[in-house]
Design an enzyme around this catalytic site. Structure first.
Site, PDB file in Angstrom:
ATOM      1  N   GLY A 129      -4.650   0.151   4.715  1.00 16.27           N
ATOM      2  CA  GLY A 129      -3.900  -1.052   4.336  1.00 16.27           C
ATOM      3  C   GLY A 129      -4.727  -2.311   4.585  1.00 16.27           C
ATOM      4  O   GLY A 129      -4.696  -3.259   3.793  1.00 16.27           O
ATOM      5  N   ASP A 130      -5.482  -2.327   5.690  1.00 17.32           N
ATOM      6  CA  ASP A 130      -6.334  -3.482   6.002  1.00 17.32           C
ATOM      7  C   ASP A 130      -7.406  -3.640   4.918  1.00 17.32           C
ATOM      8  O   ASP A 130      -7.773  -4.750   4.537  1.00 17.32           O
ATOM      9  CB  ASP A 130      -7.019  -3.306   7.366  1.00 17.32           C
ATOM     10  CG  ASP A 130      -6.037  -2.898   8.451  1.00 17.32           C
ATOM     11  OD1 ASP A 130      -4.850  -3.241   8.334  1.00 17.32           O
ATOM     12  OD2 ASP A 130      -6.456  -2.209   9.401  1.00 17.32           O
ATOM     13  N   SER A 167       0.861  -1.195   0.000  1.00 18.20           N
ATOM     14  CA  SER A 167       0.000   0.000   0.000  1.00 18.20           C
ATOM     15  C   SER A 167       0.896   1.243   0.000  1.00 18.20           C
ATOM     16  O   SER A 167       1.773   1.372   0.851  1.00 18.20           O
ATOM     17  CB  SER A 167      -0.926  -0.013   1.220  1.00 18.20           C
ATOM     18  OG  SER A 167      -0.206  -0.302   2.403  1.00 18.20           O
ATOM     19  N   LEU A 168       0.663   2.120  -0.977  1.00 17.61           N
ATOM     20  CA  LEU A 168       1.527   3.305  -1.135  1.00 17.61           C
ATOM     21  C   LEU A 168       0.758   4.604  -0.932  1.00 17.61           C
ATOM     22  O   LEU A 168       1.151   5.653  -1.449  1.00 17.61           O
ATOM     23  CB  LEU A 168       2.178   3.295  -2.528  1.00 17.61           C
ATOM     24  CG  LEU A 168       2.996   2.052  -2.902  1.00 17.61           C
ATOM     25  CD1 LEU A 168       3.631   2.226  -4.277  1.00 17.61           C
ATOM     26  CD2 LEU A 168       4.069   1.758  -1.860  1.00 17.61           C
ATOM     27  N   GLY A 169      -0.346   4.569  -0.200  1.00 15.93           N
ATOM     28  CA  GLY A 169      -1.108   5.789   0.086  1.00 15.93           C
ATOM     29  C   GLY A 169      -1.569   6.468  -1.191  1.00 15.93           C
ATOM     30  O   GLY A 169      -2.136   5.813  -2.079  1.00 15.93           O
ATOM     31  N   ASP A 198      -0.042   7.225  -3.699  1.00 14.66           N
ATOM     32  CA  ASP A 198       0.592   6.673  -4.905  1.00 14.66           C
ATOM     33  C   ASP A 198      -0.010   5.329  -5.306  1.00 14.66           C
ATOM     34  O   ASP A 198       0.530   4.649  -6.192  1.00 14.66           O
ATOM     35  CB  ASP A 198       2.105   6.532  -4.706  1.00 14.66           C
ATOM     36  CG  ASP A 198       2.763   7.898  -4.560  1.00 14.66           C
ATOM     37  OD1 ASP A 198       2.281   8.861  -5.201  1.00 14.66           O
ATOM     38  OD2 ASP A 198       3.721   8.011  -3.777  1.00 14.66           O
ATOM     39  N   GLY A 199      -1.086   4.913  -4.643  1.00 15.44           N
ATOM     40  CA  GLY A 199      -1.786   3.695  -5.066  1.00 15.44           C
ATOM     41  C   GLY A 199      -1.256   2.446  -4.393  1.00 15.44           C
ATOM     42  O   GLY A 199      -0.942   2.449  -3.197  1.00 15.44           O
TER      43      GLY A 199
HETATM   44  O1  LIG Z   1      -0.127  -1.247  16.486  1.00 16.87           O
HETATM   45  P1  LIG Z   1      -0.494  -2.075  15.279  1.00 16.87           P
HETATM   46  O2  LIG Z   1      -1.012  -3.408  15.678  1.00 16.87           O
HETATM   47  O3  LIG Z   1       0.577  -2.122  14.247  1.00 16.87           O
HETATM   48  O4  LIG Z   1      -1.673  -1.317  14.549  1.00 16.87           O
HETATM   49  C1  LIG Z   1      -2.916  -1.151  15.196  1.00 16.87           C
HETATM   50  C2  LIG Z   1      -3.779  -0.215  14.400  1.00 16.87           C
HETATM   51  O5  LIG Z   1      -3.193   1.068  14.240  1.00 16.87           O
HETATM   52  O6  LIG Z   1      -3.956  -0.768  13.101  1.00 16.87           O
HETATM   53  C3  LIG Z   1      -5.277  -0.583  12.642  1.00 16.87           C
HETATM   54  C4  LIG Z   1      -5.259   0.167  11.348  1.00 16.87           C
HETATM   55  O7  LIG Z   1      -4.528  -0.524  10.380  1.00 16.87           O
HETATM   56  C5  LIG Z   1      -6.028   0.108  13.757  1.00 16.87           C
HETATM   57  O8  LIG Z   1      -7.297  -0.464  13.880  1.00 16.87           O
HETATM   58  C6  LIG Z   1      -5.184  -0.096  14.982  1.00 16.87           C
HETATM   59  O9  LIG Z   1      -5.285   0.920  15.935  1.00 16.87           O
END
Ligand SMILES: O=P(O)(O)OC[C@@]1(O)O[C@H](CO)[C@@H](O)[C@@H]1O
Length: 307
Positions: free
Chosen positions: A248-249, A217-219, A221-222
């Protein structure tokens, strides 16, 4: 839709998102009536987004204390199937502040997890025996990358990982997907990631370390997809970004949803970018409206990318 995806969040968080209208100042109280609390943590977000995309995607991992109960209740209320190991220590709360000068994100390290609790999780995953496993987010105290490898190797499932660049360098098992962001690409490979061409080279290098697909994931930049048939760049869709938390998720969720539907690699990448564009247009990590995602994904321009 046949494949089920079990997500593992070792270090969940209540995501507290507040909006302030004035810049934060030292020594001053910032007041707001705009605050929300989401069930968060990277794997949990993937379960939320995949469930909304009609993929069977239960969530597991570790939960404890009042924030743990809050997350479990919220997931259950939202019909996201969940089966977490209850731990003795307390799940964390992470904060995002959206202000006039931008976005601040404060993540707590999280609880300490015991060896017995880790073993219970491994047994829980074995018993569920999913088609795909997603292990995403930071590792709390007491959990190591060896435990991640153990989970990935404990059954016949294909595993996707999303974790910090330093952790990625320690993984030894074989993985289907790795989802780094730009910074993680740099840390995991030790390569420069200034330009998109740099990122292409880094994604290809990371792939050779045992990940069949690297989805980066590049924000603005796609996104990139490195596979054995080539590397592809997808342009970001033009949207009004509210905040980038969960982007990213969402990319990973869309990619996996595409996979579960039997889409081609390029189309799954387009689906990922489309899902991410919906998530960044909503605040926090709540689930936006995904209506029409599979009909509009072809709006995402994809081209072959070279370093
Ligand atoms: O501290 P980690 O585990 O790297 O990231 C946790 C987190 O920032 O990631 C999610 C967004 O991607 C949020 O729901 C959560 O707060």
């Amino acid at each position: 839709m046949s494949d089920d995806v079990l997500t593992v969040t070792m270090n969940p968080a209540v995501d507290h998102t507040v909006r302030v209208t004035e810049p934060l100042r030292t020594g001053a109280v910032a007041r707001t009536d705009d605050a929300k609390f989401d069930a968060g943590g990277k794997g949990i977000n993937v379960s939320k987004y995949l469930t909304a995309l009609d993929v069977d995607a239960p969530a597991t991992g570790f939960l404890g204390g009042p924030f743990g109960r809050m997350i479990r209740d919220r997931l259950t209320d939202d019909a996201v199937p969940n089966d977490f190991v209850t731990i003795g220590d307390r799940t964390r709360l992470n904060t995002t502040v959206l202000g006039p000068e931008g976005e601040y994100k404060i993540n707590h390290d999280g609880p300490t997890v015991s060896e017995d609790e880790v073993e219970t999780l491994v047994e829980r995953v074995r018993a569920r025996d999913p088609d795909r496993l997603v292990i995403a987010g930071s590792l709390p105290n007491g959990v190591s990358t060896a435990d991640v490898d153990e989970l990935a190797s404990a059954g016949d499932w294909e595993t996707a990982v999303d974790m910090g660049g330093a952790s990625l360098t320690e993984l030894d098992a074989s993985y289907l997907v790795c989802k780094p962001n730009r910074e993680e690409l740099g840390v995991a490979t030790g390569m420069a990631v200034e330009t998109t061409a740099d990122c292409v080279a880094a994604a290809q290098a990371l792939r050779e370390r045992g990940f069949e697909f690297v989805v980066a994931s590049l924000g603005p930049d796609g996104a990139l997809l490195a596979t054995d048939s080539g590397t592809y760049h997808a342009a970001a869709l033009p949207v009004d970004v509210v905040d980038t938390v969960g982007a990213g998720d969402a990319l990973l969720s869309g990619f996996l949803a595409g996979f579960a539907r039997g889409e081609s690699e390029r189309t799954a990448l387009r689906t990922g970018v489309t899902v991410a564009s919906r998530v960044v247009a909503a605040s926090g990590t709540s689930v936006p409206d995904f209506e029409g995602v599979f009909e509009t994904r072809d709006d995402v321009g994809v081209s072959t990318a070279r370093p």
